[in-house]
Design an enzyme around this catalytic site. Structure first.
Site, PDB file in Angstrom:
ATOM      1  N   LYS A  22      20.936  55.495   2.610  1.00  0.00           N
ATOM      2  CA  LYS A  22      22.201  54.766   2.370  1.00  0.00           C
ATOM      3  C   LYS A  22      21.905  53.290   2.104  1.00  0.00           C
ATOM      4  O   LYS A  22      22.408  52.715   1.131  1.00  0.00           O
ATOM      5  CB  LYS A  22      23.111  54.890   3.583  1.00  0.00           C
ATOM      6  N   ASN A  23      21.053  52.680   2.938  1.00  0.00           N
ATOM      7  CA  ASN A  23      20.845  51.236   2.850  1.00  0.00           C
ATOM      8  C   ASN A  23      19.900  50.814   1.740  1.00  0.00           C
ATOM      9  O   ASN A  23      19.668  49.621   1.550  1.00  0.00           O
ATOM     10  CB  ASN A  23      20.393  50.687   4.210  1.00  0.00           C
ATOM     11  N   ARG A  93      31.457  46.575   4.321  1.00  0.00           N
ATOM     12  CA  ARG A  93      30.936  45.212   4.226  1.00  0.00           C
ATOM     13  C   ARG A  93      29.867  45.092   3.147  1.00  0.00           C
ATOM     14  O   ARG A  93      29.698  44.047   2.537  1.00  0.00           O
ATOM     15  CB  ARG A  93      30.274  44.770   5.516  1.00  0.00           C
ATOM     16  N   CYS A 117      32.944  43.182  12.056  1.00  0.00           N
ATOM     17  CA  CYS A 117      33.080  44.639  12.215  1.00  0.00           C
ATOM     18  C   CYS A 117      32.823  44.920  13.694  1.00  0.00           C
ATOM     19  O   CYS A 117      32.613  44.023  14.493  1.00  0.00           O
ATOM     20  CB  CYS A 117      32.097  45.374  11.318  1.00  0.00           C
ATOM     21  N   ARG A 122      29.130  39.069  12.000  1.00  0.00           N
ATOM     22  CA  ARG A 122      28.430  39.332  10.738  1.00  0.00           C
ATOM     23  C   ARG A 122      28.828  38.354   9.633  1.00  0.00           C
ATOM     24  O   ARG A 122      29.387  38.711   8.610  1.00  0.00           O
ATOM     25  CB  ARG A 122      28.642  40.784  10.325  1.00  0.00           C
ATOM     26  N   ASP A 306      19.100  49.819  13.907  1.00  0.00           N
ATOM     27  CA  ASP A 306      19.872  51.015  13.548  1.00  0.00           C
ATOM     28  C   ASP A 306      19.417  52.256  14.301  1.00  0.00           C
ATOM     29  O   ASP A 306      20.044  53.302  14.189  1.00  0.00           O
ATOM     30  CB  ASP A 306      19.803  51.275  12.040  1.00  0.00           C
ATOM     31  N   ARG A 398      30.125  57.981   7.064  1.00  0.00           N
ATOM     32  CA  ARG A 398      29.745  56.846   6.223  1.00  0.00           C
ATOM     33  C   ARG A 398      28.247  56.846   5.953  1.00  0.00           C
ATOM     34  O   ARG A 398      27.798  56.370   4.911  1.00  0.00           O
ATOM     35  CB  ARG A 398      30.122  55.526   6.908  1.00  0.00           C
TER      36      ARG A 398
HETATM   37  C1  EPZ Z   1      21.810  45.473   7.079  1.00  0.00           C
HETATM   38  O1  EPZ Z   1      23.001  44.797   7.418  1.00  0.00           O
HETATM   39  C2  EPZ Z   1      22.116  46.961   7.208  1.00  0.00           C
HETATM   40  N1  EPZ Z   1      23.177  47.330   6.274  1.00  0.00           N
HETATM   41  C3  EPZ Z   1      22.546  47.272   8.648  1.00  0.00           C
HETATM   42  O2  EPZ Z   1      22.735  48.671   8.746  1.00  0.00           O
HETATM   43  C4  EPZ Z   1      21.406  46.863   9.588  1.00  0.00           C
HETATM   44  O3  EPZ Z   1      21.800  47.099  10.910  1.00  0.00           O
HETATM   45  C5  EPZ Z   1      21.084  45.378   9.386  1.00  0.00           C
HETATM   46  O4  EPZ Z   1      20.762  45.128   7.992  1.00  0.00           O
HETATM   47  C6  EPZ Z   1      19.900  44.924  10.222  1.00  0.00           C
HETATM   48  O5  EPZ Z   1      18.766  45.685   9.891  1.00  0.00           O
HETATM   49  C7  EPZ Z   1      22.851  47.514   4.975  1.00  0.00           C
HETATM   50  O6  EPZ Z   1      21.703  47.372   4.563  1.00  0.00           O
HETATM   51  C8  EPZ Z   1      23.969  47.927   4.057  1.00  0.00           C
HETATM   52  P1  EPZ Z   1      21.608  41.248   8.373  1.00  0.00           P
HETATM   53  P2  EPZ Z   1      23.138  43.207   7.103  1.00  0.00           P
HETATM   54  O7  EPZ Z   1      22.169  40.333   7.346  1.00  0.00           O
HETATM   55  O8  EPZ Z   1      22.332  42.859   5.922  1.00  0.00           O
HETATM   56  C9  EPZ Z   1      23.101  37.504  10.857  1.00  0.00           C
HETATM   57  C10 EPZ Z   1      23.876  50.626   9.308  1.00  0.00           C
HETATM   58  O9  EPZ Z   1      24.144  51.117  10.397  1.00  0.00           O
HETATM   59  N2  EPZ Z   1      23.540  36.948   9.568  1.00  0.00           N
HETATM   60  O10 EPZ Z   1      20.164  41.637   8.273  1.00  0.00           O
HETATM   61  O11 EPZ Z   1      24.592  42.891   7.097  1.00  0.00           O
HETATM   62  C11 EPZ Z   1      23.860  38.744  11.264  1.00  0.00           C
HETATM   63  O12 EPZ Z   1      25.062  38.402  11.928  1.00  0.00           O
HETATM   64  C12 EPZ Z   1      24.048  49.149   9.073  1.00  0.00           C
HETATM   65  O13 EPZ Z   1      23.417  51.275   8.322  1.00  0.00           O
HETATM   66  C13 EPZ Z   1      24.084  35.654   9.539  1.00  0.00           C
HETATM   67  O14 EPZ Z   1      24.215  34.993  10.556  1.00  0.00           O
HETATM   68  O15 EPZ Z   1      22.475  42.582   8.391  1.00  0.00           O
HETATM   69  C14 EPZ Z   1      22.875  39.441  12.160  1.00  0.00           C
HETATM   70  O16 EPZ Z   1      22.944  38.878  13.446  1.00  0.00           O
HETATM   71  C15 EPZ Z   1      24.674  48.472  10.292  1.00  0.00           C
HETATM   72  N3  EPZ Z   1      24.475  35.157   8.339  1.00  0.00           N
HETATM   73  C16 EPZ Z   1      21.514  39.105  11.544  1.00  0.00           C
HETATM   74  O17 EPZ Z   1      21.746  37.966  10.713  1.00  0.00           O
HETATM   75  C17 EPZ Z   1      24.354  35.857   7.165  1.00  0.00           C
HETATM   76  O18 EPZ Z   1      24.712  35.338   6.091  1.00  0.00           O
HETATM   77  C18 EPZ Z   1      20.922  40.208  10.681  1.00  0.00           C
HETATM   78  O19 EPZ Z   1      21.933  40.653   9.810  1.00  0.00           O
HETATM   79  C19 EPZ Z   1      23.800  37.161   7.220  1.00  0.00           C
HETATM   80  C20 EPZ Z   1      23.394  37.677   8.428  1.00  0.00           C
END
Ligand code: EPZ
Length: 426
Positions: A22-23, A93, A117, A122, A306, A398
């Site tokens: 998915k990701n 998202r 979420c 996020r 995850d 999902r």
């Molecule tokens: C990706 O989400 C994945 N989703 C998530 O999988 C996964 O849990 C996550 O990466 C971490 O590995 C997809 O790839 C579609 P991040 P993402 O940006 O990119 C902070 C699932 O279950 N952050 O790596 O949204 C954020 O709050 C989903 O399949 C900021 O502060 O996660 C978090 O604490 C859930 N500002 C950390 O960084 C930003 O602009 C990592 O988030 C972006 C992120």
């Protein structure tokens, strides 16, 4: 709303095939917007999030053809709109992944702010700041990110936090920028590498994907391509944890053992015997109860967040005490109160879940709150005595392709109760 009814007590035995990731599929679908020719994708999983993304691309004017169960052809050349509306973004998202491609290819994008979420606030500040550094004018008003650029310019981008979709969005944007971009402190997840490989197949010039420094030399145009999405490592890990919890023996085929080192190490620590081949992983628990393990989530190649909920479920029935530290998201323990309803002895202290394994869980009606939490509850239902009824499993749909069908082939007693008329459907 559909529910899952699980009767616990069976050891999982047999083989399952991993679906496409998915990701990886989500950013790859967004990347098709960059192309000035058709892109054909294979091994695309049949998931709610995928159909949401296809609907989003269609709303913009791209034409999408489902050529086979896992094969999608995207023709992106007739875009008529550069808007990702709130009613779609609020359901997923990851829609924010169209932001970079739209600005890079068409010079404009209006993408609804995803909002928070269940698992956390996020924010998307890194996406916005990175686009500004690449020369886009970005404003945020009335719930929308509005980005404009004549042509993006290559830049040196330092990601203050490791962000998977942040890295992906900026890598896609930089692919068509004028000049060279360096993304420092880039996410190293295998899904980032898969996206880079698709972009390279389209004609992008990218080096270093999979490391924390990605170099992108912008090009004038990107062409069509044909690409096979990588297997889902989190789905793979979920089935392996199910085998470990139920004392069974499961082989996951058409998967990538090289993407799961941290997870396989923890499963071995829990007492599982694991063998791997080029595209398969076999876990044999030989009827034993798992030993508790300590988990510390962090960006790849460290232990993936995850997989955290699934290991809370394992620790709930393991021998000993396992401490789970969640360092990525601020609210990703919502599966814990539901596991407690089933008799788990888990105490949450800040970003730690201290799990004292119990000899057995008891079935109870529980509620899924987010995608991976629902997977953890399914695993707990497989070992609980009695019938566990899991509500709101649209979360599961999902991210897991026909999970109950795959579990049925492994011997689980599981059935979907459709929310509409309450009938049982296998
Ligand atoms: C990706 O989400 C994945 N989703 C998530 O999988 C996964 O849990 C996550 O990466 C971490 O590995 C997809 O790839 C579609 P991040 P993402 O940006 O990119 C902070 C699932 O279950 N952050 O790596 O949204 C954020 O709050 C989903 O399949 C900021 O502060 O996660 C978090 O604490 C859930 N500002 C950390 O960084 C930003 O602009 C990592 O988030 C972006 C992120």
């Amino acid at each position: 709303m559909d529910k899952l009814l699980i009767t616990g007590g069976c050891a999982l035995q047999g083989c399952v095939r991993a679906s496409g990731a998915k990701n990886a599929a989500l950013p790859i679908l967004a990347a098709t917007l960059l192309a000035d020719g058709p892109v054909t994708l294979t091994n695309v999983p049949r998931l709610r999030d995928i159909s949401t993304t296809m609907a989003l691309l269609g709303r913009m004017g791209a034409s999408l053809t489902q050529e086979a169960a896992d094969r999608i052809r995207v023709e992106p050349r007739a875009l008529t709109s550069f808007i990702a509306p709130y009613e779609l973004v609020k359901t997923m998202r990851a829609s924010i992944l169209v932001l970079g491609p739209l600005v890079a290819r068409y010079g404009e994008a209006d993408v609804s702010l995803p909002g928070g979420c269940a698992i956390g606030a996020r924010p998307v500040n890194l996406h916005i700041e990175g686009l500004r550094a690449l020369g886009a004018e970005v404003s945020v008003d009335s719930g929308y990110i509005r980005a404009r650029a004549k042509r993006l310019r290559g830049a040196r981008l330092f990601m203050e936090l490791v962000s998977v979709t942040g890295t992906e969005n900026l890598m896609m944007a930089a692919a068509l920028a004028d000049g060279e971009t360096l993304i420092e402190n880039a996410a190293r997840e295998p899904e980032v590498v898969d996206l880079a490989q698709l972009l390279i197949a389209m004609g992008a010039r990218i080096e270093g994907a999979g490391t924390d420094q990605i170099h992108i030399q912008g090009v004038e145009r990107l062409g069509g391509a044909e690409y096979r999405v990588m297997p889902d490592r989190i789905e793979t890990g979920t089935f392996l944890v199910g085998a470990a919890m139920t004392g069974g023996k499961v082989r996951v085929e058409e998967t990538r053992p090289d993407c799961l080192d941290a997870v396989l190490q923890k499963l071995r620590e829990a007492g599982a015997e694991i063998t791997t081949g080029p595209d398969w992983i076999e876990l044999d628990m030989r009827g034993r109860r798992p030993k508790a393990v300590d988990i510390h989530t962090a960006p790849h190649p460290a232990f993936p967040t995850d997989m955290q909920a699934q290991f809370c479920a394992l620790n709930a029935v393991a021998e000993g005490v396992g401490v789970v530290a969640e360092t990525i998201f601020e609210n990703r323990f919502m599966h814990v109160p539901e596991l407690q309803r089933m008799g788990a002895d888990i105490r949450v202290e800040g970003n730690l879940a201290v799990c004292h394994g119990v000899s057995g869980l008891t079935a109870a009606p529980v509620m899924a709150t987010d995608l991976r939490a629902s997977a953890g509850l399914v695993l707990a239902g497989l070992v609980a005595s009695g019938e566990t009824l899991i509500d709101r499993i649209y979360h599961l749909d999902r991210g897991y392709e026909t999970m109950e069908a795959k579990l049925l082939t492994l011997g689980a007693h599981i059935e979907r109760i459709s929310g509409g008329n309450g009938t049982l459907t296998p």
